[in-house]
Design an enzyme around this catalytic site. Structure first.
Site, PDB file in Angstrom:
ATOM      1  N   ASP A 104       0.911  -1.149   0.000  1.00 46.40           N
ATOM      2  CA  ASP A 104       0.000   0.000   0.000  1.00 46.40           C
ATOM      3  C   ASP A 104       0.944   1.191   0.000  1.00 46.40           C
ATOM      4  OD1 ASP A 104      -1.511   2.209   0.585  1.00 46.40           O
ATOM      5  OD2 ASP A 104      -2.866   1.123   1.901  1.00 46.40           O
ATOM      6  N   HIS A 105       1.079   1.848  -1.146  1.00 46.27           N
ATOM      7  CA  HIS A 105       2.180   2.814  -1.261  1.00 46.27           C
ATOM      8  C   HIS A 105       2.024   3.966  -0.265  1.00 46.27           C
ATOM      9  CE1 HIS A 105      -0.597   5.006  -3.963  1.00 46.27           C
ATOM     10  NE2 HIS A 105       0.034   6.046  -3.500  1.00 46.27           N
TER      11      HIS A 105
ATOM     12  N   HIS B  39      -5.801   2.760   1.680  1.00 45.61           N
ATOM     13  CA  HIS B  39      -5.124   3.936   2.233  1.00 45.61           C
ATOM     14  C   HIS B  39      -5.826   4.501   3.471  1.00 45.61           C
ATOM     15  CE1 HIS B  39      -3.163   3.495  -1.494  1.00 45.61           C
ATOM     16  NE2 HIS B  39      -3.883   4.318  -2.208  1.00 45.61           N
TER      17      HIS B  39
END
Ligand SMILES: NC(=O)c1ccc[n+]([C@@H]2O[C@H](COP(=O)([O-])OP(=O)(O)OC[C@H]3O[C@@H](n4cnc5c(N)ncnc54)[C@H](OP(=O)(O)O)[C@@H]3O)[C@@H](O)[C@H]2O)c1
Length: 519
Positions: free
Chosen positions: A192-193, A255
């Site tokens: 999950d960047h 996010h």
């Protein structure tokens, strides 16, 4: 005193990175620029190779040439350092093949062995920058080709997988089963960047390396919390993908719930990956489940129609390419969640995300309880602002604390003032891309910034319950919003129920559209 806790002090063993999807957008725009910067900053291991794998015919030199050109556009530092690039690109090789074809893996194996170094053949990072339906066949083939070993294998082999991780709980469970059929859970690094962002990592440092805020971090002092992840872009050319995803799957499941868990989790027993991830899972499990009735009351969706952002006219979602003209897909979602544990009982957490909002901005606003109004009632009535703390995740990364101060002069006038910390002012312009940190951590084998199997599954449970409540219900008029506004009226109503209102992040002024719902 500077205490080094992170990967900058970690030794990364020599390894080969194999990127599946080497001719794709993610590789060109994010992964290779990130690896180039890691090399530039001397963070790559002493010995490494990067092998690009995809179907298109390319030679090593044509792939390098394409990446070099793209780097001019996508590098975060400009101009590109030619000497660094020349050295870095000598580590890049291309392997043409179809990831369903066993012969392609035999070729890959030969290529890795030909590097002539045991660590480069044994320490392998497989980055799956492909669609999720290709994860399982790739891993199975890697296993059959002897490239992913079990616990007895020498060296290490890891698999990095991109989001989306499934599209609901059932598909995520299936994907998890498939991934762990030939690999062990500790070998799987789910990206999950958002967790690669410095500001998101700083949430834990901010909370647990300072005593003054953590003491207030509970229901006694905090009135409510708002988490905003806004994007000013519409879906553009990604309409096809977005029609299958929507804001809830695209942003909330990953996010927003990740940021929520970092803001609200209990202190971990250590900074180890498992200790931190255990606390995040505990937190996600404490989110009060949303049944159909609660979802209807506590979750708002929205969809943008045509409007202007920064003076530019934007089409409505239904007019975007590859979007159905009567699509019901949400481009906006706002949720009111409760966390049923000792620390947070009764505190509302408002999460919102949307496309075509006035600006791309992500922040967490902690709204503290107001003081009793008695002392300044004559001057301020009920209007004395409560204190708030804003963690600006992006842009203008930093933290600000808002409190009340006396306006200089003979009268007793009070108004809010701010103490402001910005990363730029304090640390200069060093803002590594999230993918740099995530690639480094995956090479180092530290899974702290990656999502564990159970985290993914609980997040899908939450999102599935909401989607279940929406099934078959068309969007109502109050759920449409003009591009360039902060969302539908229904989202304002959600907060108004409890006497709250959304805090609008500070942004440069844009031309506000004049109308609200269509029809
Ligand atoms: N792009 C982003 O910013 C971004 C951000 C977050 C997540 N993601 C996720 O990352 C993944 C990749 O995204 P992307 O935007 O890079 O997609 P993309 O541009 O469509 O690239 C897909 C890549 O997969 C390769 N590929 C497809 N089928 C293959 C096969 N049978 N054998 C070998 N290679 C094959 C393609 O190469 P050939 O056609 O040459 O085979 C291409 O290199 C997706 O799951 C996406 O959701 C992307």
């Amino acid at each position: 005193m500077v205490c080094h806790l992170g990967a900058r002090r970690k030794l990364v063993a020599p390894c080969s990175i194999v990127i599946f999807g080497a001719s794709g957008d993610l590789t060109t725009r994010k992964l290779v620029p990130a690896l180039y910067h890691l090399r530039k900053e001397n963070q790559m291991p002493p010995e490494f190779r990067i092998v690009g794998f995809a179907r298109r015919e390319k030679t090593d030199s044509s792939w390098r040439e394409e990446l070099r050109q793209a780097l001019d556009q996508f590098s975060r530092t400009k101009p590109v350092d030619e000497a660094v690039w020349q050295e870095f690109s000598s580590h890049l090789t291309y392997c043409q093949g179809d990831l369903t074809d066993p012969a392609a893996y035999a070729k890959l194996e030969r290529q890795l062995s030909a590097f002539g170094s045991l660590p480069l053949r044994q320490n392998l990072l497989f980055y799956l920058a492909t669609t999720p339906s290709q994860f399982a066949p790739a891993i199975e083939q890697l296993h059959h080709a002897g490239l992913i070993g079990g616990p007895a294998a020498t060296g290490w082999q890891r698999i990095v997988v991109e989001k989306p991780f499934g599209h609901d709980l059932a598909s995520a469970l299936r994907l998890n089963d498939e991934l762990t059929r030939y690999a062990q859970e500790p070998q799987v690094f789910r990206i999950d960047h958002y967790l690669g962002k410095e500001t998101v990592q700083n949430i834990l440092m901010f909370r647990f390396a300072n005593s003054i805020f953590e003491r207030l971090w509970n229901r006694d002092s905090i009135d409510h919390v708002q988490i905003t992840v806004g994007e000013s872009q519409g879906v553009g050319q990604r309409g096809g993908y977005y029609e299958e995803a929507g804001a809830l799957r695209d942003m909330v499941q990953n996010h927003l719930l990740q940021v929520l868990s970092l803001v609200t989790m209990e202190p971990p027993v250590s900074l180890d990956a498992e200790a931190i991830r255990d606390e995040k899972v505990k937190l996600l499990k404490s989110i009060r489940p949303l049944g159909e009735a609660e979802a209807a009351r506590q979750v708002v969706r929205g969809q943008y129609f045509a409007g202007t952002i920064g003076g530019e006219l934007r089409p409505g979602y239904r007019q975007e390419p590859k979007v159905k003209p009567d699509s019901n897909v949400e481009t906006y979602a706002a949720l009111k969640l409760f966390i049923d544990n000792w620390r947070w009982s009764g505190v509302p957490f408002y999460l919102r995300t949307g496309k075509c909002l006035p600006s791309s901005v992500s922040e967490v606003r902690i709204q503290f309880r107001p003081t009793p109004y008695v002392l300044f009632a004559a001057q301020c009535g009920q209007r004395l602002d409560a204190n708030s703390l804003t963690l600006r995740l992006q842009p203008n990364e930093g933290i600000s604390l808002r409190f009340n101060g006396k306006v200089p002069g003979p009268s007793v006038a009070v108004r809010p003032v701010r103490m402001n910390f910005t990363y730029d002012a304090e640390f200069g312009a060093y803002t590594p891309e999230a993918y740099e940190r995530l690639l480094l951590e995956s090479m180092a084998g530290d899974a702290t910034l990656f999502i564990r199997r159970d985290e993914v599954e609980i997040a899908w449970q939450i999102v599935d319950a909401i989607r279940h409540g929406w099934a078959g219900k068309p969007l109502a008029n109050r759920e449409f919003y003009a591009a360039g506004t902060w969302g539908p009226v229904a989202a304002d109503d959600l907060l108004a129920q409890a006497g709250h209102a959304w805090h609008e992040p500070l942004i440069p002024p844009h031309q506000p559209p004049s109308v609200r719902p269509p029809g």
